[in-house]
Design a protein around this motif. Structure first.
Motif, PDB file in Angstrom:
ATOM      1  N   ALA A  39       0.794  -1.230   0.000  1.00 26.46           N
ATOM      2  CA  ALA A  39       0.000   0.000   0.000  1.00 26.46           C
ATOM      3  C   ALA A  39       0.828   1.282   0.000  1.00 26.46           C
ATOM      4  N   PRO A  40       1.803   1.406   0.894  1.00 29.23           N
ATOM      5  CA  PRO A  40       2.493   2.688   0.970  1.00 29.23           C
ATOM      6  C   PRO A  40       3.265   3.034  -0.285  1.00 29.23           C
ATOM      7  N   ARG A  42       2.192   3.068  -3.340  1.00 26.41           N
ATOM      8  CA  ARG A  42       1.345   3.974  -4.099  1.00 26.41           C
ATOM      9  C   ARG A  42       1.286   5.342  -3.430  1.00 26.41           C
ATOM     10  N   GLU A  43       1.308   5.270  -2.150  1.00 26.53           N
ATOM     11  CA  GLU A  43       1.253   6.470  -1.325  1.00 26.53           C
ATOM     12  C   GLU A  43       2.299   7.500  -1.754  1.00 26.53           C
ATOM     13  N   VAL A  45       3.625   8.026  -4.564  1.00 30.73           N
ATOM     14  CA  VAL A  45       3.331   8.677  -5.829  1.00 30.73           C
ATOM     15  C   VAL A  45       2.505   9.926  -5.556  1.00 30.73           C
ATOM     16  N   GLY A  46       1.509   9.774  -4.710  1.00 34.22           N
ATOM     17  CA  GLY A  46       0.627  10.900  -4.421  1.00 34.22           C
ATOM     18  C   GLY A  46       1.366  12.032  -3.744  1.00 34.22           C
ATOM     19  N   ALA A  47       2.157  11.702  -2.766  1.00 30.75           N
ATOM     20  CA  ALA A  47       2.796  12.738  -1.979  1.00 30.75           C
ATOM     21  C   ALA A  47       3.928  13.397  -2.741  1.00 30.75           C
ATOM     22  N   VAL A  49       4.210  14.383  -5.834  1.00 36.48           N
ATOM     23  CA  VAL A  49       3.919  15.096  -7.063  1.00 36.48           C
ATOM     24  C   VAL A  49       4.844  16.287  -7.248  1.00 36.48           C
ATOM     25  N   ARG A 135     -10.197   1.635   2.478  1.00 34.17           N
ATOM     26  CA  ARG A 135      -8.910   1.244   3.063  1.00 34.17           C
ATOM     27  C   ARG A 135      -8.799  -0.274   3.061  1.00 34.17           C
TER      28      ARG A 135
ATOM     29  N   ASP B 537      -5.860   9.136  -6.205  1.00 30.92           N
ATOM     30  CA  ASP B 537      -5.053   8.541  -5.151  1.00 30.92           C
ATOM     31  C   ASP B 537      -5.664   8.781  -3.769  1.00 30.92           C
ATOM     32  N   ARG B 547       1.196   8.855   6.976  1.00 32.68           N
ATOM     33  CA  ARG B 547       0.986  10.284   7.124  1.00 32.68           C
ATOM     34  C   ARG B 547       1.120  10.762   8.549  1.00 32.68           C
TER      35      ARG B 547
END
Ligand code: HEM
Lengths: 326, 551
Positions: A39-40, A42-43, A45-47, A49, A135, B537, B547
């Motif tokens: 999971a993380p 992919r995380e 990628v989002g953060a 940018v 989730r 996302d 986070r």
């Protein structure tokens, strides 16, 4: 129609049982590493940018699993998917049971404790499916959730069951729909919220190195922080709804009994639950209060809700004993 | 969360020249009282203190249960009574807890109200020197318009923006604190509403039998129980009268009630004369009072003709005993019976009374003790006749619903017979006097109340909810942008054009901040693809664990 509803409840219990067993199988076989690591990634990628993203810790690269481990991981995943499928099926049966009960009674199916518990548990499971959809990595919590479902729905069917009767006039009001639907809804979310709360308490202990009985159960649960987050999100969502429901109850009580608040046992326990949950939200917002202390308050809050549902109906008599007049 | 960390600083007064012990102590206690920890403990105490209120019977709700408790626990009950355990919600300790809590609350929100008012007027702060230290950070090519273009994008997204040269500071989410303060202030308003209601409100309960002769007017004496707030006098009660014209009830085959309606005639100086209907769940609203239907039953009409041939009629309500068949018990007393018409003297030991059980639907066979259905399908009145001194003259207040059992025990009243009567039947007693069961009237149990705090209560509950949602779902956060001249030595990827550094700081617990930050960054750099990606996302990933650092 009434008999159909009763049968559907039985089938729903069976489906929850299947879901619970599949979750248990997944739990027994499961290799937590493979999925948690996925999971993380992919995380990031989002953060990332903007190109920076430096604050996000990089998870350890997944260790390539050995052959046997891979096989058991695959089996575990299949068991997990079966569990989710069975939960969804159970929820559909559960909903169908409520709808048919409502049609048979020609009113909303919230007229007595049996129907009330059935609806609250349905809200709980429906909200769980939404959480799961958002989730997926929290799936392993499903073992505890389905256990709660089996216990509560079976209690409803075996202990609380009553045949269909119409509402007494005291309940026959549109406030009935407003007050009870919101109470049921909030209770369902609180019910679901209690599951990650207990999960967090066990998992946090496990992560601190406790290896005695209840903590070891949490070995394969999702990380404590995500459980705690979920606990808070669910409670923050349910609390205003519960507040609204209590206010609506007061408005209705004014019309029906001539006073908005009279410290009837049900009202007293609703007050207690409200204060305890308010305490939870405060405690969580206070940095000096440890997260597990706060979470205990959430668990306590749920116990007071249970007390209000079962304890007050059984031990005390008050205006809320669904009697109304006389 | 930072809100809390800020608070003690702003509350701390400037250092004094000569420290005064007492002042210091007071200040410390005040700070202690208004701390979150104290608020938490008080909240917890409040919850605990409410428990006995649900476990023990309470005088305000069920005084008869309290009496039962005294009978069942003769040792414990007086001791519990001394500490107010039968009036928990009016007890000193319960009041102390909530008054302390509300003092703490006021002490807590007053400085926050002031700070927040200031914050609302102030401009977003200067960007910190090292943006890379903030929880969110990014570096990207500066957009064509520079700082002004960034500010434009942010303003469109309803951020509060401040441009200082090459820097842009922006803040959003004041709603959280606004909501929080609104919520806590509403709590105080709720308490004020409750206080007003208990000071200026009044209520009374009584039974009202149908018929013009039984009409009642709204005075204190006319109520079986009346409660007037400490600021209300008997003369303050609005003047109106009520007469029950008709009562309708429908029941299911099981005896469960299904529908009620009471029709009354209202009149009096403070109310226009009119006919009105009301029911359970829909009270009768008068100008300064509301009338609630709480119960109903039957009042048997009994005519007694004494041995001198004079008749009197009783239509006292018989009280329901709580079963679904409306079995009712009551008393028809004739203290003025058997007055000798020749002498006009009352014979105190020849008063008559009948206790009875009324069965709207009597069973086909004896025992005639329980009614089978709440409507009058087979009405029967089971009477026991008594003669003697009823004890009404002794000045001891007796119940109009029960025979004074002391008179029976001491033999001053003697039983003279029992009989089951159907409607219209007559029973001739040993002395030639007669009793007739003429029929029944309906009666209703009414509660008449006025609560002047209810509007405040309702309005403040509305604000409370709105504030609560703002408080729970609002999120305060800041972003900073700094346009930097390109550093040729570093060989930037965009080949010499200027760069922009961005930092983001969530000021409250906000797990989704990283996503929002990414979206803003994408929007500023005009990269719509990135925006899309960030959008999708946001839903699918499990960001909860990672986070954590964003807090
Ligand atoms: C009558 C008693 C009180 C009740 C029922 C109550 C209830 C609540 C509730 C339900 C919340 C949740 C909203 C949220 O999490 O944002 C909240 C938040 C808060 N309350 Fe209270 N409160 C009370 C008294 C106090 C007192 C005495 C203080 C000050 C010491 C206080 C300070 C706060 C603060 C600072 C928050 C915001 C927490 C955050 O940032 O999330 N409250 N309160």
């Amino acid at each position: 129609m009434s008999a159909l509803s009763d049968n559907l409840v039985s089938f729903a219990i069976l489906a929850y049982l299947v879901a619970m067993i599949s979750h248990a199988v997944e739990y027994a076989l499961g290799n937590a590493r493979t999925r948690v690591a996925a999971a993380p990634v992919r995380e990031l990628v989002g953060a990332g940018v903007g190109g920076g993203g430096a604050s996000v810790p990089t998870p350890p690269a997944p260790v390539p699993p050995s052959g046997a481990a891979e096989r058991s991981a695959r089996r575990a995943r299949i068991a997990g998917l079966v569990a989710v499928g069975a939960t969804a099926l159970a929820a559909v049966l559960h909903l169908a049971a409520l709808v048919t009960r409502g049609i048979a009674a020609d009113r909303m199916p919230w007229g007595n404790m049996y129907e009330f518990v059935l609806t609250v548990t349905f809200i709980g499971v429906a909200a769980w499916l939404v959480v799961l959809w958002k989730r997926p990595s929290l799936r392993k919590l499903g073992l505890f959730l389905t256990l709660v479902m089996v216990l509560l729905v079976a209690t409803a069917e075996l202990v609380l069951y009553v045949p269909i009767v119409p509402l007494v006039p005291a309940l026959n009001s549109y406030w009935f729909v407003i007050h009870v639907s919101t109470i049921v809804f909030a209770s369902g979310i609180f019910l679901l919220g209690a599951v990650p709360a207990v999960g967090f308490l066990m998992r946090a202990g496990y992560e601190q190195g406790k290896r005695s009985f209840p903590y070891t159960l949490a070995k394969r649960l999702p990380a404590a922080v995500s459980l705690e987050r979920l606990t808070f999100a669910l409670h923050a969502f349910a609390f205003p709804i519960f507040t609204f429901a209590v206010i609506a109850g007061a408005i209705w009580a004014e019309a029906a009994w001539g006073r908005p608040w009279g410290w009837d046992p049900k009202e007293t326990w609703a007050f207690i639950s409200w204060v305890v949950y308010a305490g939870y939200l405060h405690a969580r917002a206070t940095p000096s209060v440890k997260r597990n202390v706060a979470t205990w308050l959430a668990v306590l809050g749920f116990l007071t809700m249970l007390m209000n549902l079962f304890g007050v109906n059984i031990f005390f008599t008050g205006l809320h004993s669904y009697g109304g007049l006389d | 969360m930072t809100v809390l960390d800020d608070r003690p600083e702003t509350a701390a007064p400037a250092p004094r020249r000569r420290p005064n012990r007492l002042l210091a102590l007071l200040r410390n206690s005040w700070r202690q009282l208004t701390s979150m920890r104290t608020a938490l403990i008080l909240l917890f105490l409040l919850a605990v203190a409410a428990i006995p209120g649900s476990v023990l019977p309470q005088r305000g709700i069920s005084p008869e249960k309290v009496n039962e408790y005294f009978v069942d626990h003769p040792d414990l009950a007086p001791r519990l009574d001394r500490i107010g355990a039968f009036e928990v919600f009016g007890s000193v300790w319960f009041s102390a807890i909530y008054l302390l809590l509300f003092t703490s609350l006021i002490g807590c929100i007053t400085p926050r109200l002031r700070d927040h008012a200031r914050a609302m007027r102030s401009r977003p702060p200067v960007a910190p020197k090292r943006l890379q230290r903030l929880p969110q950070h990014a570096v990207l090519p500066a957009p064509a318009g520079g700082a002004a273009a960034v500010a434009e994008v942010l303003r469109k997204r309803r951020w509060r923006v401040e441009v200082r040269g090459d820097e842009v500071s922006a803040e959003k989410g004041y709603l959280k604190e606004t909501g929080n303060l609104l919520f806590h202030t509403s709590l105080i308003a709720v308490l004020i509403g409750v206080a007003l209601g208990s000071w200026y409100g009044w209520s009374g309960n009584r039974l009202l039998v149908a018929g013009a002769d039984n009409a009642f007017c709204n005075t204190r004496q006319q109520y079986a129980e009346a409660k007037l707030g400490p600021r209300v006098d008997s003369e303050d009660l609005p003047r109106f009268c009520l007469r029950l014209d008709d009562f309708q009830a429908r029941f299911l085959a099981t005896g469960q009630p299904e529908f009620f309606n009471a029709r009354v005639t209202v009149d009096g100086p403070d109310e226009p004369t009119r006919s009105a209907d009301f029911s359970v769940n829909s009270p009768l609203r008068l100008a300064d009072a509301s009338v609630y239907l709480l119960g109903h039953g039957y009042a048997p009409v009994i005519r007694y003709t004494d041995r001198f041939g004079r008749s009197q009629v009783s239509d006292e309500p018989f009280l329901t005993t709580g079963d679904s068949g409306l079995t009712s018990e009551g008393l028809a007393a004739f203290p003025d019976a058997n007055v000798d018409p020749a002498t006009g003297r009352r014979a105190p030991d020849e008063q008559m009374a009948f206790t009875g059980i009324y069965l709207p639907t009597a069973p086909q066979q004896a025992p005639f003790a329980r009614s089978e259905y709440p409507t009058e399908r087979n009405p029967a009145l089971n009477l026991v006749a008594y003669r003697g001194n009823l004890g009404l003259d002794a000045g001891i207040p007796g119940s109009i619903y029960q025979l004074d059992q002391r008179q029976v025990r001491t033999g001053k009243v003697k039983e003279v017979g029992t009989k089951l009567l159907r409607k219209g039947e007559t029973w001739t007693l040993d002395d030639g006097s007669k009793v007739e069961f003429l029929g029944t009237e309906r009666y209703v149990t009414l509660s008449v109340r006025h609560d002047p705090g209810s509007t405040i209560l309702l309005v403040s509950c509305g604000f409370l909810l709105v504030g609560l949602m703002g408080s729970l779902f609002g999120r305060r956060r800041r972003v900073f942008f700094r346009v930097m001249p390109a550093d040729p030595a570093e060989g930037s990827p965009t080949g010499g054009s200027s760069l922009m550094e961005v930092g983001g700081l969530p000021r409250t617990d906000y797990p989704g901040f990283a996503d929002e930050f990414a979206q803003i960054v994408a929007a500023v750099s005009g990269d719509e693809r990135a925006t899309d990606r960030a959008d999708t996302d946001a839903d699918s990933s499990d960001r909860a664990g990672v986070r954590e650092g964003a807090e």
